[in-house]
Design a protein around this motif. Structure first.
Motif, PDB file in Angstrom:
ATOM      1  N   GLY B  95       0.859  -1.113   0.004  1.00 26.92           N
ATOM      2  CA  GLY B  95       0.015   0.081  -0.011  1.00 26.92           C
ATOM      3  C   GLY B  95       0.739   1.244  -0.008  1.00 26.92           C
ATOM      4  O   GLY B  95       0.722   2.081  -0.816  1.00 26.92           O
ATOM      5  N   ALA B  96       1.854   1.239   0.918  1.00 27.39           N
ATOM      6  CA  ALA B  96       2.723   2.407   0.812  1.00 27.39           C
ATOM      7  C   ALA B  96       3.408   2.696  -0.444  1.00 27.39           C
ATOM      8  O   ALA B  96       3.410   3.849  -1.080  1.00 27.39           O
ATOM      9  N   ALA B  97       3.795   1.328  -1.207  1.00 31.92           N
ATOM     10  CA  ALA B  97       4.321   1.743  -2.593  1.00 31.92           C
ATOM     11  C   ALA B  97       3.354   2.295  -3.733  1.00 31.92           C
ATOM     12  O   ALA B  97       3.771   3.141  -4.060  1.00 31.92           O
ATOM     13  N   SER B  98       2.242   1.808  -3.373  1.00 36.91           N
ATOM     14  CA  SER B  98       1.280   2.196  -4.111  1.00 36.91           C
ATOM     15  C   SER B  98       1.026   3.853  -4.018  1.00 36.91           C
ATOM     16  O   SER B  98       0.819   4.466  -5.168  1.00 36.91           O
ATOM     17  N   LEU B  99       0.886   4.206  -2.857  1.00 33.54           N
ATOM     18  CA  LEU B  99       0.920   5.629  -2.628  1.00 33.54           C
ATOM     19  C   LEU B  99       1.945   6.598  -3.026  1.00 33.54           C
ATOM     20  O   LEU B  99       1.810   7.752  -3.756  1.00 33.54           O
ATOM     21  N   TYR B 100       3.224   5.870  -2.862  1.00 33.62           N
ATOM     22  CA  TYR B 100       4.310   6.712  -3.681  1.00 33.62           C
ATOM     23  C   TYR B 100       4.262   6.817  -4.996  1.00 33.62           C
ATOM     24  O   TYR B 100       4.424   7.779  -5.857  1.00 33.62           O
ATOM     25  N   GLN B 101       3.617   5.750  -5.752  1.00 32.55           N
ATOM     26  CA  GLN B 101       3.479   5.902  -7.205  1.00 32.55           C
ATOM     27  C   GLN B 101       2.385   6.748  -7.594  1.00 32.55           C
ATOM     28  O   GLN B 101       2.565   7.633  -8.402  1.00 32.55           O
ATOM     29  N   LEU B 102       1.324   6.904  -6.628  1.00 33.03           N
ATOM     30  CA  LEU B 102       0.159   7.598  -7.027  1.00 33.03           C
ATOM     31  C   LEU B 102       0.732   8.973  -6.733  1.00 33.03           C
ATOM     32  O   LEU B 102       0.325   9.901  -7.772  1.00 33.03           O
ATOM     33  N   PHE B 103       1.436   9.533  -5.804  1.00 42.53           N
ATOM     34  CA  PHE B 103       1.825  10.827  -5.786  1.00 42.53           C
ATOM     35  C   PHE B 103       2.712  11.157  -6.944  1.00 42.53           C
ATOM     36  O   PHE B 103       2.588  12.220  -7.771  1.00 42.53           O
ATOM     37  N   PHE B 104       3.949  10.546  -7.130  1.00 43.00           N
ATOM     38  CA  PHE B 104       4.901  10.826  -8.375  1.00 43.00           C
ATOM     39  C   PHE B 104       4.324  10.790  -9.646  1.00 43.00           C
ATOM     40  O   PHE B 104       4.982  11.454 -10.496  1.00 43.00           O
ATOM     41  N   ARG B 105       3.536   9.689  -9.879  1.00 38.99           N
ATOM     42  CA  ARG B 105       3.082   9.709 -11.199  1.00 38.99           C
ATOM     43  C   ARG B 105       1.730  10.606 -11.590  1.00 38.99           C
ATOM     44  O   ARG B 105       1.473  11.000 -12.617  1.00 38.99           O
ATOM     45  N   GLY B 106       1.190  10.988 -10.398  1.00 40.99           N
ATOM     46  CA  GLY B 106      -0.058  11.726 -10.404  1.00 40.99           C
ATOM     47  C   GLY B 106       0.150  13.139 -10.780  1.00 40.99           C
ATOM     48  O   GLY B 106      -0.819  14.166 -10.993  1.00 40.99           O
ATOM     49  N   THR B 107       1.312  13.748 -10.447  1.00 40.74           N
ATOM     50  CA  THR B 107       1.864  15.268 -10.555  1.00 40.74           C
ATOM     51  C   THR B 107       2.677  15.504 -11.681  1.00 40.74           C
ATOM     52  O   THR B 107       3.642  14.547 -11.766  1.00 40.74           O
ATOM     53  N   VAL B 109       6.111  16.474 -13.684  1.00 44.80           N
ATOM     54  CA  VAL B 109       7.563  16.379 -13.154  1.00 44.80           C
ATOM     55  C   VAL B 109       7.699  18.079 -12.997  1.00 44.80           C
ATOM     56  O   VAL B 109       8.782  18.272 -12.371  1.00 44.80           O
ATOM     57  N   LEU B 110       7.342  18.629 -14.040  1.00 46.92           N
ATOM     58  CA  LEU B 110       7.726  20.103 -13.814  1.00 46.92           C
ATOM     59  C   LEU B 110       7.203  20.935 -12.604  1.00 46.92           C
ATOM     60  O   LEU B 110       8.210  21.699 -11.954  1.00 46.92           O
ATOM     61  N   VAL B 111       6.117  20.355 -12.032  1.00 41.55           N
ATOM     62  CA  VAL B 111       5.571  21.039 -10.757  1.00 41.55           C
ATOM     63  C   VAL B 111       6.508  20.392  -9.624  1.00 41.55           C
ATOM     64  O   VAL B 111       6.940  21.067  -8.770  1.00 41.55           O
ATOM     65  N   GLN B 112       6.872  19.076 -10.036  1.00 37.75           N
ATOM     66  CA  GLN B 112       7.722  18.392  -8.684  1.00 37.75           C
ATOM     67  C   GLN B 112       8.955  19.053  -8.619  1.00 37.75           C
ATOM     68  O   GLN B 112       9.664  19.351  -7.543  1.00 37.75           O
TER      69      GLN B 112
END
Lengths: 259, 302
Positions: B95-107, B109-112
């Motif tokens: 679940g933690a890995a899924s959240l990580y993916q959700l955050f970094f794939r969901g925004t 890269v320019l914003v990051q």
């Protein structure tokens, strides 16, 4: 085979139960396999024989009863009247002592035949290549594949792959060998060579539990046959007796269907 | 029947008229394009030649390659870890890995990148919750570290999905066989599963490297002097915008081509024992397209 009180059975199953959700596939299996004995498990598909075999080396967990190999419980440590789940390390130690041969061979395709044999002794037993290579080559020679040491599994026929799989399991010097329908995925003309390798192995005194549909092999090589139906062993006895004079009507029906 | 001796039969190849028509149409279009490229003075080819090996450009290439390599290394290492976490049977870990993916794939890269660049506004001092550690965020988060963090972490989320697909592509029986021999989960993953997963992982990873090379141009917005930003600095002074963008583009093409060659080499290396062959080169495809029937009838190379 006569049962001597002094001898620890190689496999002892007491009321083994296994279920997947609401589907109970093993409903209380009782079986003792003595050292040096060859026992064939037969029965229709779905009768639970492969599942039971996979429970013996803890590839499947059990939901009830007890399973012991060479006097040690599989998957659990008993302290008083409590069973503690074993650590991964303990489970691996148990499995390292039990060889297993699969229907689909499951050789490691990215390694040569020789590397397949050397892998587990090196990684699990921490042996050096020089220590284990003579045994590996000897085993390949025994299964008639000395000239294939540097081939990749894909370059071999199914029968050759399965013989490599047998040699790979033996390279860990197991005290018990499990065979899960070892000839079911083979073309008919390749079955014989694998059965011969297993027969030769049985002649060395290896303890073997074999799930098979090969009645000829069961009759010639097995000491005893266990017939399974719907998750229980309904008939168990000397190979020749069970095949020639099946007592249970289910056994009779099954044997007449495979003949 | 006039001739029963098959050895004397002559194979008449198909004419492939369509292919010849395509050649003519494309050749005409290519000539028109090339003529415009070389006769339109605004392409400024002299300026392109002048700045092609300019020190600032070469240094920019160095920064671009550095960013690509470091970000990909971070992306691959973290990606493998996240992928292994995703396939874990422990629901908290997956679940933690899924959240990580959700955050970094969901925004985007320019914003990051902008977030990392402005981290000091969010956390002026960084202590990781450990007493005694007090780092000034303004000093740590330089444009370069912001670029590496932004690109690397974003990449790890994508790489983890690629690695996971690779892991899932390996037959379940391989795990059974390894477990049956007494190997633990880490040994099985490292020695049996991941090496086989590589065949599935390598091709998309090659694409990711090439994508990363181009994505590094995004960090020009936080003033990291990579290839594009170096070109921008020059054209902001001499106003030769198009020639300098051409300089940058030519270099990007050269580097992606070299990376593509490296990728096909790696694919061949990891095809070992799988029985799959690496895809044929373009030259092979071209040869086959025009001589297909003769090749297949004779069954030998022409």
């Amino acid at each position: 085979m006569t049962h001597s009180a002094a001898q620890t059975p190689m496999v002892r199953a007491d009321g083994v139960v296994k279920s997947y959700g609401s589907n109970t596939v093993l409903r209380g299996i009782d079986l003792e396999v003595q050292p040096g004995e060859v026992v064939c498990l037969i029965g229709a598909s779905g009768s639970g024989k492969s599942t039971f075999l996979r429970c013996i080396n803890h590839l499947e967990t059990i939901d009830g009863g007890q399973l012991a190999v060479d006097g040690h419980l599989v998957g659990y440590n008993r302290k008083g009247n409590k069973l503690y789940e074993q650590t991964e390390k303990e489970v691996c130690q148990t499995r390292a002592e039990i060889g297993m041969v699969f229907q689909q061979f499951n050789l490691f395709p990215h390694m040569t035949v020789l590397e397949n044999l050397l892998e587990a002794p090196r990684i699990v037993r921490k042996k050096r290549t020089a220590e284990i290579k003579p045994l590996a080559l000897k085993l390949l020679d025994q299964v008639g594949l000395a000239d294939k040491a540097n081939a990749y599994p894909r370059q071999l026929s199914g029968g050759q792959q399965q013989r490599v799989a047998i040699a790979r399991a033996l390279c860990m010097e197991p005290k018990l060998m499990l065979f899960d329908e070892p000839t079911s995925a083979l073309d008919p003309e390749l079955v014989g060579e694998v059965l011969k390798a297993m027969k030769d192995l049985a002649a060395t005194g290896m303890t073997m539990v074999v799930v098979t549909h090969e009645m000829g092999f069961a009759r010639d090589v097995a000491d005893r046959i266990a017939f399974m139906h719907e998750g229980v062993i309904v008939e168990l006895g000397p190979a020749a007796d069970v095949i020639a004079h099946p007592q249970h009507e289910r056994t009779r029906a099954f044997l007449s269907s495979v003949r | 029947m006039s001739n029963d001796n098959t050895a004397e039969l002559v194979v008449v190849r198909s004419k492939h008229f369509g292919r010849w028509i395509a050649i003519i149409v494309i050749a005409v279009l290519a000539v028109l394009l090339l003529r415009s490229v070389f006769t339109n003075p605004r392409f400024g080819w002299e300026t392109v030649a002048l700045f092609f090996r300019d020190t600032a450009i070469i240094n920019g290439i160095g920064v671009t390659l550095f960013l690509t390599v470091v970000s990909m290394v971070i992306g691959i290492v973290l990606g493998i870890i996240v992928a292994v976490m995703r396939v874990s049977t422990n629901p908290i870990i997956s679940g933690a890995a899924s959240l990580y993916q959700l955050f970094f794939r969901g925004t985007p890269v320019l914003v990051q990148l902008l977030f990392w660049f402005n981290l000091a506004a969010l956390y002026p001092s960084i202590s990781f919750g450990i007493p005694g550690i007090d780092l000034n965020a303004n000093e740590i988060i330089t444009p370069m570290t912001a670029a590496i963090l932004g690109l690397g972490l974003n990449e790890s989320a994508y790489m983890s999905e690629i690695v996971r697909a690779g892991i899932l592509s390996v037959d379940r029986g391989q795990t059974d066989a390894a477990s049956g021999l007494g190997m633990n989960r880490i040994q099985t993953m490292r020695r049996i599963i991941l090496p086989q997963a590589m065949r599935v992982i390598i091709p998309p990873t090659g694409n990711e490297v090439i994508g990363m090379l181009k994505a590094t141009s995004l960090v020009s917005v936080i003033a990291v002097p990579e290839l594009l930003y170096s070109a921008q600095i020059i054209y902001s002074k001499n106003l030769q915008i198009i020639p300098l963008l051409i300089v940058a583009s030519l270099w990007y093409i050269i580097i992606t081509t070299v990376l593509g060659i490296g990728q096909s080499f790696l694919e061949r290396r990891f095809a070992r024992g799988s029985g799959h062959h690496a895809p044929p080169s373009f030259a092979d495809q071209f040869r086959r397209a025009f001589r297909m029937h003769a090749t297949e009838v004779n069954g030998k190379k022409l």
